[in-house]
Scaffold this motif. Structure first.
Motif, short mmCIF file in Angstrom:
data_model
loop_
_atom_site.label_atom_id
_atom_site.label_comp_id
_atom_site.label_asym_id
_atom_site.label_seq_id
_atom_site.Cartn_x
_atom_site.Cartn_y
_atom_site.Cartn_z
N ASP A 17 -0.82 68.66 29.93
CA ASP A 17 -1.21 67.27 29.66
C ASP A 17 -0.44 66.22 30.47
OD1 ASP A 17 1.20 67.58 28.41
OD2 ASP A 17 0.54 66.85 26.47
N ARG A 18 -0.08 66.58 31.68
CA ARG A 18 0.69 65.66 32.52
C ARG A 18 -0.21 64.90 33.49
NH1 ARG A 18 4.20 66.52 36.79
NH2 ARG A 18 3.02 68.37 37.28
N ILE A 19 0.04 63.58 33.59
CA ILE A 19 -0.59 62.81 34.65
C ILE A 19 0.37 62.91 35.84
CG2 ILE A 19 -1.32 60.52 35.42
CD1 ILE A 19 -1.91 59.89 32.45
N VAL A 20 -0.09 63.54 36.89
CA VAL A 20 0.77 63.86 38.03
C VAL A 20 0.99 62.65 38.93
CG1 VAL A 20 1.00 65.34 40.08
CG2 VAL A 20 0.01 66.27 37.97
N ARG A 21 -0.11 61.93 39.25
CA ARG A 21 0.03 60.81 40.19
C ARG A 21 -1.16 59.86 40.05
NH1 ARG A 21 0.24 63.75 44.17
NH2 ARG A 21 -1.89 63.75 44.84
N ILE A 22 -0.84 58.58 40.02
CA ILE A 22 -1.86 57.54 40.12
C ILE A 22 -1.62 56.82 41.44
CG2 ILE A 22 -2.77 55.39 39.15
CD1 ILE A 22 -1.88 56.40 36.39
N ASP A 23 -2.60 56.87 42.32
CA ASP A 23 -2.49 56.24 43.63
C ASP A 23 -3.38 55.00 43.64
OD1 ASP A 23 -2.59 55.46 46.30
OD2 ASP A 23 -2.70 57.52 47.07
N ALA A 24 -2.79 53.84 43.33
CA ALA A 24 -3.55 52.59 43.25
C ALA A 24 -4.06 52.15 44.61
CB ALA A 24 -2.68 51.50 42.62
N TYR A 25 -3.39 52.55 45.68
CA TYR A 25 -3.82 52.15 47.02
C TYR A 25 -5.09 52.89 47.44
CZ TYR A 25 -3.71 51.17 52.01
OH TYR A 25 -4.05 50.78 53.27
N ASN A 26 -5.09 54.22 47.24
CA ASN A 26 -6.24 55.04 47.64
C ASN A 26 -7.26 55.24 46.52
OD1 ASN A 26 -5.56 55.68 50.40
ND2 ASN A 26 -3.83 56.80 49.54
N HIS A 27 -7.01 54.66 45.36
CA HIS A 27 -7.91 54.75 44.21
C HIS A 27 -8.18 56.20 43.80
CE1 HIS A 27 -9.53 50.52 45.36
NE2 HIS A 27 -8.36 50.46 44.74
N THR A 28 -7.10 56.95 43.56
CA THR A 28 -7.23 58.32 43.06
C THR A 28 -6.23 58.55 41.93
OG1 THR A 28 -5.64 59.24 44.65
CG2 THR A 28 -7.98 59.26 45.30
N VAL A 29 -6.53 59.53 41.13
CA VAL A 29 -5.61 59.98 40.09
C VAL A 29 -5.61 61.50 40.10
CG1 VAL A 29 -7.35 59.92 38.23
CG2 VAL A 29 -4.92 59.77 37.66
N THR A 30 -4.43 62.08 39.92
CA THR A 30 -4.29 63.53 39.80
C THR A 30 -3.65 63.81 38.45
OG1 THR A 30 -4.02 63.76 42.19
CG2 THR A 30 -3.27 65.61 40.82
N GLY B 131 -22.69 57.84 37.76
CA GLY B 131 -22.87 59.28 37.64
C GLY B 131 -21.98 59.83 36.56
N CYS B 132 -21.91 61.14 36.43
CA CYS B 132 -21.03 61.72 35.41
C CYS B 132 -19.62 61.84 35.99
CB CYS B 132 -21.56 63.05 34.91
SG CYS B 132 -21.50 64.40 36.08
N LEU B 133 -18.66 61.90 35.12
CA LEU B 133 -17.25 61.94 35.51
C LEU B 133 -16.96 63.08 36.49
CD1 LEU B 133 -14.42 60.68 34.89
CD2 LEU B 133 -14.18 62.49 33.21
N ALA B 134 -17.54 64.24 36.26
CA ALA B 134 -17.28 65.41 37.10
C ALA B 134 -17.64 65.17 38.57
CB ALA B 134 -18.04 66.63 36.58
N SER B 135 -18.62 64.32 38.82
CA SER B 135 -19.04 64.09 40.21
C SER B 135 -17.99 63.31 41.00
CB SER B 135 -20.38 63.36 40.24
OG SER B 135 -20.26 62.06 39.71
N HIS B 136 -16.97 62.80 40.35
CA HIS B 136 -15.92 62.05 41.04
C HIS B 136 -14.65 62.88 41.26
CE1 HIS B 136 -18.38 58.52 41.02
NE2 HIS B 136 -18.71 58.83 39.77
N ALA B 137 -14.70 64.16 40.91
CA ALA B 137 -13.58 65.06 41.20
C ALA B 137 -13.61 65.38 42.70
CB ALA B 137 -13.69 66.33 40.38
N ASN C 32 -11.60 60.33 42.13
CA ASN C 32 -11.68 58.97 42.60
C ASN C 32 -11.74 58.06 41.39
OD1 ASN C 32 -11.72 59.36 45.42
ND2 ASN C 32 -13.89 59.89 45.35
N VAL C 33 -11.06 56.93 41.46
CA VAL C 33 -11.11 55.91 40.41
C VAL C 33 -11.43 54.58 41.09
CG1 VAL C 33 -9.55 57.12 38.83
CG2 VAL C 33 -8.60 55.54 40.52
#
Length: 190
Positions: A71-84, A134-140, A182-183
């Motif tokens: 359950d760890r949020i590894v990284r939020i990249d606000a510049y590139n709009h991604t979350v891992t 779209g659905c959330l999975a399509s943004h993985a 992608n976020v």
């Protein structure tokens, strides 16, 4: 004649594994659960929050692998709009962490108790899943999964067919350990 508690394969007598629920807390433990030598009862069923509308992960036989401790949020990249994040992160927790950075999930994360892995492997549909999201999975965009042989497989954006296959795979191709999505900046209109 077969002894009680053993399965006769014709060549070897293998002890029958008992049904179990396993909750690995890290990648190493998850890989160990999936190794052929682990001798877990088959079939193996991944389980996130347990929010499925069926009893697919509550059968009296086999092994359930709960991902809720991953359950760890590894990284939020606000510049590139991604979350891992790891597969067991609840969507509500992820949404709150992204909001602190002025970001939001794209798609339909209305079921905040669902886990990220569950929302990808058994897609999340909701009222905001429309032509803009779209659905959330399509943004993985990339995934790390543990295969049925206990090996780590990294799926990159270049492996589009494999990435598409993992979306809506319901755990049949392996267990999602980590996902990058992608976020977008928080929007006020839909």
């Amino acid at each position: 004649m077969t002894a009680q508690g053993f399965r006769d394969t014709g060549r070897f007598r293998i002890p029958v594994a008992k049904p179990a629920v396993l909750t690995p807390a890290n990648l190493k433990e998850l890989m160990r659960c999936m190794e052929p030598d682990a001798r877990v009862a088959l079939p193996v069923r991944p389980q996130g929050a347990g929010s499925s509308s069926t009893d697919c992960n509550k059968a009296p036989h086999g092994t359930v692998i709960r991902t809720t401790a991953l359950d760890r949020i590894v990284r939020i990249d606000a510049y590139n709009h991604t979350v891992t994040a790891e597969a067991g992160v609840r969507l509500g927790q992820l949404t709150a962490a992204l909001a602190e950075q002025g970001l939001e999930l794209i798609g339909s994360p209305e079921q905040y108790e669902r886990t990220l892995g569950g929302a990808i492997a058994a897609p999340c549909f909701g009222p905001t899943a429309g032509r803009h999201a779209g659905c959330l999975a399509s943004h993985a965009t990339s995934l790390k999964i543990v295969t049925t042989s206990g090996k780590l497989l990294k799926i990159t954006p270049d492996q589009k067919h494999l990435l598409h296959a993992m979306r809506s795979s319901y755990g049949l191709l392996g267990i999602i350990f980590e996902a990058t999505l992608n976020v977008r900046p928080i929007s006020v209109s839909y």
